[in-house]
Scaffold this motif. Structure first.
Motif, mmCIF file in Angstrom:
data_model
loop_
_atom_site.group_PDB
_atom_site.id
_atom_site.type_symbol
_atom_site.label_atom_id
_atom_site.label_comp_id
_atom_site.label_asym_id
_atom_site.label_seq_id
_atom_site.Cartn_x
_atom_site.Cartn_y
_atom_site.Cartn_z
ATOM 1 N N UNK A 233 14.960 4.045 5.892
ATOM 2 C CA UNK A 233 14.701 4.975 4.793
ATOM 3 C C UNK A 233 13.728 4.285 3.837
ATOM 4 N N UNK A 234 12.656 4.963 3.466
ATOM 5 C CA UNK A 234 11.630 4.349 2.629
ATOM 6 C C UNK A 234 11.229 5.294 1.501
ATOM 7 N N UNK A 235 10.587 4.731 0.501
ATOM 8 C CA UNK A 235 9.985 5.507 -0.582
ATOM 9 C C UNK A 235 8.757 4.746 -1.068
ATOM 10 N N UNK A 236 7.797 5.469 -1.617
ATOM 11 C CA UNK A 236 6.608 4.849 -2.196
ATOM 12 C C UNK A 236 6.585 5.210 -3.677
ATOM 13 N N UNK A 237 6.456 4.196 -4.511
ATOM 14 C CA UNK A 237 6.570 4.346 -5.957
ATOM 15 C C UNK A 237 5.307 3.863 -6.644
ATOM 16 N N UNK A 238 5.138 4.280 -7.890
ATOM 17 C CA UNK A 238 4.005 3.820 -8.709
ATOM 18 C C UNK A 238 4.539 3.386 -10.060
ATOM 19 N N UNK A 239 4.158 2.211 -10.511
ATOM 20 C CA UNK A 239 4.642 1.738 -11.806
ATOM 21 C C UNK A 239 3.900 2.430 -12.947
ATOM 22 N N UNK A 240 4.324 2.256 -14.192
ATOM 23 C CA UNK A 240 3.709 2.997 -15.303
ATOM 24 C C UNK A 240 2.229 2.710 -15.514
ATOM 25 N N UNK A 241 1.746 1.579 -15.032
ATOM 26 C CA UNK A 241 0.324 1.248 -15.189
ATOM 27 C C UNK A 241 -0.513 1.716 -13.993
ATOM 28 N N UNK A 242 0.136 2.170 -12.912
ATOM 29 C CA UNK A 242 -0.594 2.749 -11.796
ATOM 30 C C UNK A 242 -0.551 1.977 -10.496
ATOM 31 N N UNK A 243 0.146 0.836 -10.447
ATOM 32 C CA UNK A 243 0.218 0.061 -9.211
ATOM 33 C C UNK A 243 1.241 0.674 -8.260
ATOM 34 N N UNK A 244 0.880 0.766 -6.993
ATOM 35 C CA UNK A 244 1.702 1.423 -5.981
ATOM 36 C C UNK A 244 2.394 0.369 -5.115
ATOM 37 N N UNK A 245 3.640 0.622 -4.755
ATOM 38 C CA UNK A 245 4.403 -0.265 -3.887
ATOM 39 C C UNK A 245 5.460 0.560 -3.167
ATOM 40 N N UNK A 246 6.018 0.004 -2.118
ATOM 41 C CA UNK A 246 7.044 0.689 -1.361
ATOM 42 C C UNK A 246 8.389 -0.015 -1.489
ATOM 43 N N UNK A 247 9.450 0.706 -1.144
ATOM 44 C CA UNK A 247 10.792 0.105 -1.061
ATOM 45 C C UNK A 247 11.454 0.580 0.218
ATOM 46 N N UNK A 248 12.296 -0.260 0.768
ATOM 47 C CA UNK A 248 13.083 0.123 1.934
ATOM 48 C C UNK A 248 14.340 -0.726 1.980
ATOM 49 N N UNK A 249 15.325 -0.357 2.778
ATOM 50 C CA UNK A 249 16.637 -1.002 2.678
ATOM 51 C C UNK A 249 16.623 -2.457 3.123
ATOM 52 N N UNK A 250 17.189 -3.317 2.320
ATOM 53 C CA UNK A 250 17.387 -4.701 2.739
ATOM 54 C C UNK A 250 18.223 -4.704 4.010
ATOM 55 N N UNK A 251 17.816 -5.529 4.975
ATOM 56 C CA UNK A 251 18.541 -5.593 6.227
ATOM 57 C C UNK A 251 18.002 -4.688 7.309
ATOM 58 N N UNK A 252 16.989 -3.864 6.954
ATOM 59 C CA UNK A 252 16.411 -2.947 7.940
ATOM 60 C C UNK A 252 15.032 -3.393 8.395
ATOM 61 N N UNK A 253 14.662 -4.634 8.090
ATOM 62 C CA UNK A 253 13.319 -5.113 8.401
ATOM 63 C C UNK A 253 13.043 -5.073 9.896
ATOM 64 N N UNK A 254 11.770 -4.808 10.178
ATOM 65 C CA UNK A 254 11.317 -4.779 11.577
ATOM 66 C C UNK A 254 11.624 -3.493 12.277
#
Length: 254
Positions: A233-254
């Protein structure tokens, strides 16, 4: 990311260049629990290292040039920054900055691949890179978004010796059988003004809760939490200044 420490050729660090350093410190402290420590030396230019416990996990810094975008950047470990810079050029990429020494901690290069994505290379001395991977709040995956995936494969396999694991849905990068990142073809859904880029993903204890927390802290959810077919499960977020990054569940790598 199956890698649990910096290894040559793999991602070792991620840095945020931001237009408001103090606001970024507050946002990521609220989102990931980071403890920020700014280098007091004037020549460090406000460079700030974020920690989880005693482990360094990422950096935040002011914008050093007018042309520098607000963005997250990904660094890859190299044994010799000067030799790596020559490899980048020989493979059709461009060296944008360096190689240059950073105090006694390492040697640093900024480069651009032939498709237009900017990345960094780090030859470690006193500082090897992130002290923890895959734990909530730390780097967990890196993803190349590009309009020229075939050219990107040629370039990165030549420069870093990465393996390529492709399916109909996704291409993954690896080293020694350990996948650490992936690649997405930028199609018509991406506005033409969005350049090719590397996107860091941070591990999260709960992707949905992290996305909600980002909104509450003044950020934006660009891609709502969703479960990837046969993936996490993933999501893509943007911080208040405009930088974009993703998040996904710890332990689900690969």
């Amino acid at each position: 990311m199956k890698l649990d420490k910096p290894v040559t050729g793999g991602p070792c660090w991620t840095e945020l260049g931001t237009s408001d350093l103090e606001a970024a410190k507050r946002f990521y402290a609220e989102l990931f629990g980071w403890r920020a420590q700014t280098d007091p030396r004037q020549e460090a230019g406000g460079y700030t290292v974020a920690h989880l416990g005693d482990a360094a996990v990422a950096a935040l810094s002011p914008l050093y040039q007018e042309s520098q975008p607000v963005a997250w950047n990904v660094s890859f470990a190299v044994a010799d920054a000067d030799a790596a810079a020559e490899q980048v050029t020989a493979a059709g990429g461009t060296v944008l900055l360096g190689p240059m020494d950073v105090f006694d901690v390492g040697r640093f290069t900024v480069a651009m691949d032939p498709t237009g994505a900017v990345f960094q290379m780090w030859q470690a001395r006193a500082f090897p890179g992130a002290g923890v991977f895959n734990a909530p709040g730390s780097l967990g995956w890196v993803e190349l978004l590009t309009r020229g995936p075939e050219r990107a494969v040629d370039f990165y396999t030549t420069v870093f010796g990465w393996s390529v694991n492709s399916s109909e849905r996704y291409t993954q990068w690896g080293l020694g059988g350990e996948d650490f990142g992936g690649m997405v073809r930028m199609d018509e859904k991406f506005p033409p003004e969005v350049p090719p880029h590397w996107l860091p993903y941070f591990a999260a204890a709960d992707v949905d809760a992290t996305a909600a927390a980002a909104t509450e802290a003044g950020g934006t959810v660009l891609m709502e939490p969703a479960s990837v077919p046969d993936g996490p499960r993933i999501a893509v977020l943007r911080d208040p200044q405009g930088a974009v990054f993703g998040v996904y569940p710890a332990g689900a790598e690969g």
